[in-house]
Design an enzyme around this catalytic site. Structure first.
Site, PDB file in Angstrom:
ATOM      1  N   LYS A  35       0.834  -1.209   0.000  1.00 40.68           N
ATOM      2  CA  LYS A  35       0.000   0.000   0.000  1.00 40.68           C
ATOM      3  C   LYS A  35       0.871   1.262   0.000  1.00 40.68           C
ATOM      4  O   LYS A  35       2.094   1.170   0.166  1.00 40.68           O
ATOM      5  CB  LYS A  35      -0.921  -0.019   1.225  1.00 40.68           C
ATOM      6  N   TYR A 253      16.733  29.616   7.496  1.00 41.72           N
ATOM      7  CA  TYR A 253      15.544  30.282   8.031  1.00 41.72           C
ATOM      8  C   TYR A 253      15.555  30.322   9.549  1.00 41.72           C
ATOM      9  O   TYR A 253      15.912  29.340  10.205  1.00 41.72           O
ATOM     10  CB  TYR A 253      14.280  29.539   7.586  1.00 41.72           C
TER      11      TYR A 253
HETATM   12  C1  LIG Z   1      -0.350  -1.600   6.783  1.00 36.74           C
HETATM   13  C2  LIG Z   1      -0.890  -2.851   7.330  1.00 36.74           C
HETATM   14  C3  LIG Z   1      -0.056  -3.950   7.561  1.00 36.74           C
HETATM   15  C4  LIG Z   1       1.442  -3.870   7.432  1.00 36.74           C
HETATM   16  O1  LIG Z   1       1.963  -3.287   8.594  1.00 36.74           O
HETATM   17  P1  LIG Z   1       3.543  -3.158   8.818  1.00 36.74           P
HETATM   18  O2  LIG Z   1       3.680  -2.655  10.190  1.00 36.74           O
HETATM   19  O3  LIG Z   1       4.016  -2.176   7.789  1.00 36.74           O
HETATM   20  O4  LIG Z   1       4.104  -4.502   8.589  1.00 36.74           O
HETATM   21  C5  LIG Z   1      -0.645  -5.125   7.974  1.00 36.74           C
HETATM   22  N1  LIG Z   1      -1.979  -5.204   8.166  1.00 36.74           N
HETATM   23  C6  LIG Z   1      -2.803  -4.173   7.984  1.00 36.74           C
HETATM   24  C7  LIG Z   1      -4.260  -4.327   8.237  1.00 36.74           C
HETATM   25  C8  LIG Z   1      -2.295  -2.960   7.562  1.00 36.74           C
HETATM   26  O5  LIG Z   1      -3.113  -1.919   7.390  1.00 36.74           O
END
Ligand SMILES: *Cc1c(COP(=O)(O)O)cnc(C)c1O
Length: 357
Positions: A35, A253
């Site tokens: 994702k 800045y």
């Molecule tokens: C993003 C996500 C993962 C992966 O989590 P990590 O900590 O990056 O391994 C697993 N399960 C769900 C439901 C998620 O949303």
């Protein structure tokens, strides 16, 4: 000449890290979580690189799944947040996507559909973010059975798996196991990356590694390399200017940092407009010509300043690594008061992704 700022992505390291997750998931399997544009690495290239290793992908939403289909991959894809509109249920069926249902609204969208997609059910075991309550599962299963909806499995998500000392993960696991007892045909999925590093933690049928695939740590008390992971992204740029700050001179800045002694200083062509964290303050590490230096002053949109005292002969054009193979991203994240997830997913489209291996 293009700007020298790049995210170099080592696909061999990605495959190595997936292999580590897969080995820990045995006897279950590991769905690769890609994702958020493959945690900033580019979802199409990441999915392609894992295509012959990973039997299944997981993404947050439909758009991400369609990006994988567009890349020519036919693997099953789990939609971790399900869908956001009724009409998307039929897209799931057409595209062999498996939505994870977490709400009555999503359930209601299955009612009018002649052939529903295969679904997962999200159970709330203590995260208290999304999901059905375990006590409602029997009624839910009966209702779905009546509607001839095929349920692949039950999914839950851990709140505190990053902390080995916290017993909440065992509590959540027990709640899921108890709820699942009456439904032995359902597959179970509990494991984010952190769960792969918890001794004794069952991962059941499908684990869901995300951050570990990209080489960063999911744990509170160990870095990615300490867990045996290889860094995948190296964020690099170059020095574009070098000067010596005399005592009393400030940089950037707000004039927040002031030289007390003559200090060689370099300007690097990267800033928060590239996703480098603006909260990385004075002292945050970077690497110039293979030598560690520290950031000084505030990060600007397109550049930042480093103290070159440890590399006094550094010149414009010399290479700088902001994180990657020479400097762990977990350390930079800690300096910026955040986690590697945030840094990786925050690298903006301005930074070209360059794929190696
Ligand atoms: C993003 C996500 C993962 C992966 O989590 P990590 O900590 O990056 O391994 C697993 N399960 C769900 C439901 C998620 O949303």
């Amino acid at each position: 000449m293009p700007r020298p700022t790049q995210a170099i992505i080592d696909l061999e390291a990605l495959r190595f890290n997936y292999g580590l997750a897969r080995d820990r998931a045995v006897p279950g399997q590991a769905m690769a979580v890609v994702k958020a544009d493959g945690y900033g690495h580019g979802i199409a290239r990441v999915a392609q690189a894992l295509a012959s290793d990973a039997p299944c992908y997981a993404v947050a939403c439909l758009e991400e799944a369609l990006a994988i289909r567009k890349a020519g991959l036919a693997h099953p894809i789990v939609l971790l947040e399900g869908v956001h509109a009724e009409k998307d249920m039929s897209v799931c069926l057409e595209q062999s996507l498996e939505p994870v249902l977490h709400s009555d609204m999503q359930l209601s969208w299955l009612r009018g559909i002649a052939t529903p997609p295969v679904v997962w059910l999200k159970l709330n075991t203590g995260m208290n973010r999304l999901g059905f309550e375990p006590r409602d599962l029997p009624a839910l299963m009966a209702r779905l059975d009546q509607q001839e909806v095929r349920v692949r499995g039950l999914m839950t998500h851990f709140a505190c798996a990053d902390d080995l000392a916290d017993p909440f993960t065992q509590v959540q696991t027990a709640v899921l196991e108890k709820a699942a007892e009456a439904f032995p045909g359902l597959l179970l999925s509990v494991g984010n990356s952190a769960a792969h590093f918890r001794p004794e933690q069952p991962l059941f049928h499908w684990s869901r590694p995300g951050i570990m695939l990209y080489g960063a740590t999911p744990m509170l008390d160990a870095s990615g390399p300490e867990l045996g992971l290889k860094p995948v992204m190296s964020l690099v740029s170059e020095l574009i200017s070098v000067r010596t700050l005399e005592p009393g001179m400030t940089v950037g800045y707000g004039a927040t940092w002031q030289a007390e002694i003559p200090t060689p200083m370099g300007i690097v062509a990267i800033g928060y407009g590239d996703g480098y964290p603006r909260h990385a303050g004075t002292g945050t590490p970077a690497v110039v010509n293979g030598t560690r230096v520290r950031l000084i002053g505030r990060v600007s949109m397109d550049m930042l300043a480093v103290d070159l005292s440890s590399v006094p002969d550094a010149q414009p054009g010399d290479p700088v690594e902001l994180w990657g193979g020479q400097l762990g991203i977990d350390e930079v994240a800690a300096s910026a008061g955040t986690i590697a997830y945030d840094l990786l997913t925050g690298v903006t489209p301005r930074v070209p992704r360059v794929y190696v291996n």
